[in-house]
Write an enzyme that holds these catalytic residues in place. Structure first.
Site, PDB file in Angstrom:
ATOM      1  N   GLY C  11      -1.237  -2.614 -62.386  1.00  0.00           N
ATOM      2  CA  GLY C  11      -1.971  -3.541 -61.654  1.00  0.00           C
ATOM      3  C   GLY C  11      -2.509  -4.845 -62.380  1.00  0.00           C
ATOM      4  CB  THR C  13      -7.965  -4.450 -63.825  1.00  0.00           C
ATOM      5  OG1 THR C  13      -7.557  -3.413 -63.185  1.00  0.00           O
ATOM      6  CG2 THR C  13      -8.892  -5.367 -62.896  1.00  0.00           C
ATOM      7  CB  CYS C 150     -14.856  -9.128 -59.951  1.00  0.00           C
ATOM      8  SG  CYS C 150     -14.261  -9.119 -58.332  1.00  0.00           S
ATOM      9  CG  ASN C 313     -10.986 -12.336 -60.318  1.00  0.00           C
ATOM     10  OD1 ASN C 313     -10.767 -13.425 -60.877  1.00  0.00           O
ATOM     11  ND2 ASN C 313     -10.372 -11.665 -59.689  1.00  0.00           N
TER      12      ASN C 313
END
Lengths: 346, 346, 346, 346
Positions: C11, C13, C150, C313
């Site tokens: 992903g 992140t 975030c 974020n």
């Protein structure tokens, strides 16, 4: 700790140098000049660097002449750089000049693109072209290095293996460039309502950065065409060169050629042949870093080749190459301050 | 066929008027002025209109004074418009002025935002505020109409039903605006490298367009706060108003209120309550058109309301409302030349 | 050298963690898992990291259970993270979990937003909320840290000084978010033709990240409203909070309050009161870095305050805070691998 | 009033047809089909058209078979269109098919790009290629017209004057395309975080739209190379063709050639030779309209030519050309519903 001064610190390349220097621990910034902004905090122009330089003010050029330093970066307009370079050299500083003043050794070529009245020839000949991948050894001995043209760098790094192998018969290069290439000064063409999502073909056949490619790849002018198209991005260059090869080749030979040429180069990377969507590099994969990506595809006839490169015009195409050259000139590891990775997607 | 002259045709609102007039068949453009561009083809400034006006040249203001016409649109800077308006009126033309010179009837309010020395009060009082949805009847009698502030229009169209019902206790309006709001003249803030993808909060609590909302909705200044944020787009305004209602309501009442207020309005449209992703309007759904979309959601407490509107700042927020007002003043169908649909997605 | 394993590395992140770890020299990546991509090179998913991880392949989860490590980052979907966390803890690893599984200590609050059947309460209570600026000391003792939301982080860092001073009466927070907040999986809302230049108001009054703000700032739910608007960017959050203060203040007091609260914090920075265009932070000034910028303006009445914050974020709002927490848990300097500067403009 | 049915109305070209038909007063929409969306309001898929079609629902294909109509547009996927076309023709409707099913007359060419099992040859031969500028007379007699490939149209309109004059020796065409070319269905490549600001070279040497250019310009395949690059925009194609001419020419001859070829064409426009920044067309100057712009520059040698065209891929490259063809087939003015001007800047 090398003491560094930046001449002309309000532009985009000046700002980028400041960002890189904040992470280069073997160098210490002692002054950054601006005639118009003297006395103002650096962060009024470069707000993203306020945490890095909370108290630094721009220094007036006159005052800067008296500041003791070991190394000067000149981020001044073409034509105003060489007198400063001369004075810095006279005071014993090493100099990396980011303007075009010292890039072209041939006087007539230089004057045809940048007009008469530039740097004196002996000073030009003292300069080494500041692209470490092509002039690492000479930079180790130099006290004056030129900057590099951003578009030229996208070509030179993509094509030098082919040039050295004598494979370049014709080159039709297309550069897609972002708005930062036009600098920090507002202009009609750069005004957001007109520039946003523009597809503006700036030059149909030639661009002055070509001259650096002719020089560095030792190419005849008749072999090279260059088109520049402004696209919707701020940073980044994607260069796509349609090449007519001087002889038929097979793809495996090209891989071998490129792998050997890029071997040991920290900042040059080939993109993979597969998967297909990664074959040709996208500038977003290098933004903010000093990396250059190069990918290629050979047509079935073995004679037509598409080579694509991607760089960040403000880093590898300007400030990053300048710092890399400076590191070499100062006897440092050329990677210092340049071990940066792109934030992607962004 | 009404003969039309445009005073000040090089800006973005001037360009937009020209686009609309090319499709308004009951009007004939007889001249468009520019001091700086006089004698040059209109398409050098508005290249997208070259097929519509292949041969038209900008006219110098002095010459334009002598051109016979029935209607004048003034797309001149604030403060330079009213003398031209006076002369046009004296020659019997109807006038729609897109500047702020005639928008605010109250002299002190006007001077507090736009400074002293503007239009004489009697001329201001002769003008009708040029938003057809609020002043259709008066426009039918008028020979002078003001323009509308783009942000004010986003508020006024979204809130007038609530204002008329006495429901507005407090309004905190947030306008997200594109770069075209800053006009066609290059500026540091509008320079692409700095403006691209910006999120720039321009005004934290007030903006001069507020004055038009106070006037048109008959609101007390203490009830209204306005924030403007520049976002990544060229055209469009999304206005989100967080409203404290003066009394508890149920959602069905609000639907009824808005449906009645918008009834028969060709350019005002409510967005549906469902599906959720269409509840609040996005400016992309109106770009290029004279439409205004309005959507809302009521909090569980029945007292807090979010009302969101979307317009194209250059059309409904400027040239479109001006043409709509002019159509009414000239006795035409107000929709003529304005039956436009947004190209979406784009 | 701490051996690190990443659970769920495909992903956004996960990719961001990989980028940060490539520059964190006290940590060594030993495995990164993916069920679907097991056996494939990491760079097929994260092409920008090919130079950093030229040969690393994704590991199947089952195999990863047997890999020796000191620290695990879990970048798994909400609800699938806690069983992995349990097993890692049982094997003696320290765990930083980027999902929401451990963020909310209150079971009913947690279930109301994320549904029943999540992590067992005793495991949740073992976790420290992973925002170093608020929980540095506890993190030093912890073996399990939660990730951070975030949007919540944009609020929490902006408002904790006011919350601690008891100044928050009402908070209306508006978050402008980029498309990366929606993750790497294609969706209709994230499809480029529909998402490009969107202004999409996602939530009019509340968002599940609110819960973390209520918890961390010890706020009553009735005081907080939160709106989320998707805007044209990939990374970045700009949070603008319109605050009703519990008592009248003067601006100097606020500066003092914030300066004290941010003192010694490497990643928190106030924006200057002047020049006006720098007063409210723009996310572009932090992109790619772990920095948070906070700026504010007080209305004339001394009771209404606008506080604006900006973070990336994916960094401060996810992977950066996670690495910062992990550094503390491992007894390292919390800044290691996080001394990053934004490339601006970009 | 011609009764019109649209088969397959949920995609981007279907939506664009609906936009155009809302302004074509000689046609009346009687049904628009969707298998998946049958019974739902049209505006749930095309929210920008809610004011135009407030009450229209999608019709299930089975029901649509029974709806009386005069004209059918087929906006169905390649390969599923021809059976519907057959049934419509059998019922006496005229048919304009926007898929690729009827574009290529040569069976082997067709199958090599689109695979076997397509439309029967006799039906293909009954179809006229739906580009009015090249086939106006035949369209006047036709009951079946094919759609046009968007990239092919950018080439064909730019190059047909040169092709007819026998001047095309080699053509290297580069198309820069927006994300709408990929359609309305979410995909990894079209996911905003990955697609935003992408510079993605999709095809290095060939693209299936080439086949339509080979057919329509009667070119030998060996003369044409085509590259497609995805850039940051939603709509629009900029096609830049580097041409090797079969003989040396002077620029005046080219102007004459193009002026004659474009004479009387309402939608084809040459861009001016000066000023330089307007010489090569930018797609933003045609977005939302049915216009095609063409500009060119000849190299000093008189043999190398750059021709650049710009169209809106959804209008002139799809729905606009389809409506233009339909107008001709129905005996209407071909411009009806297509007198649209781009909103610029936007």
């Amino acid at each position: 700790m090398a003491r560094v001064i930046i001449w002309g610190g309000t532009g985009l390349t000046g700002g980028e140098l400041l960002r890189l220097l904040a992470g280069q621990e073997a160098m210490e910034l002692v002054a950054v000049t601006s005639r118009r902004r003297a006395g103002q905090p650096l962060w009024t122009v470069h707000p993203h660097l306020r945490p890095d330089y909370p108290d630094l003010l721009f220094t007036a050029p006159d005052e800067a002449e008296g500041v003791a330093a070991d190394l000067a970066f000149l981020a001044l307009p073409h034509g105003s750089s060489f007198p400063v370079a001369r004075r810095c050299l006279d005071r014993g500083l090493k100099v990396v000049d980011l303007s075009a003043d010292f890039r072209l050794r041939d006087r007539s070529l230089r004057e045809s693109w940048y007009g008469p009245g530039g740097a004196p020839q002996e000073l030009v000949e003292r300069a080494v072209y500041g692209l470490a991948e092509l002039h690492r050894r000479e930079l180790g001995q130099a006290d004056l290095a030129s900057g590099v043209g951003c578009n030229a760098t996208a070509l030179n790094l993509a094509l030098f293996p082919l040039a050295r192998a004598g494979l370049l018969e014709t080159v039709r290069a297309e550069c897609r460039v972002g708005s930062s290439e036009g600098g920090a000064t507002p202009s009609e063409g750069g005004h957001h309502p007109f520039r946003s999502r523009a597809l503006r073909i700036i030059e149909p056949f030639r661009h002055r950065h070509m001259a650096e490619t002719l020089q560095e790849l030792d190419l005849d002018a008749s072999r090279l065409t260059m088109t520049v198209t402004a696209v919707e991005m701020v940073r980044g260059i994607q260069m796509a060169a349609h090449i007519g090869l001087s002889k038929r080749v097979v793809e495996a030979d090209l891989w071998k050629l490129y792998r050997q040429a890029f071997k040991g180069e920290f900042f040059l990377h080939l993109t993979p042949a597969r998967p297909a969507h990664l074959r040709f590099p996208d500038p977003r994969l290098v933004l903010g870093s000093n990396r250059a990506l190069v990918g290629f595809a050979l047509a079935d006839d073995g004679r037509r080749l598409l080579v694509v490169s991607a760089i960040d015009n403000l880093v590898k195409g300007a400030a990053g190459s300048a710092l890399q050259a400076a590191n070499i000139m100062m006897g440092l590891d050329e990677r210092q301050g340049l071990d940066l990775r792109p934030a992607y997607p962004a």
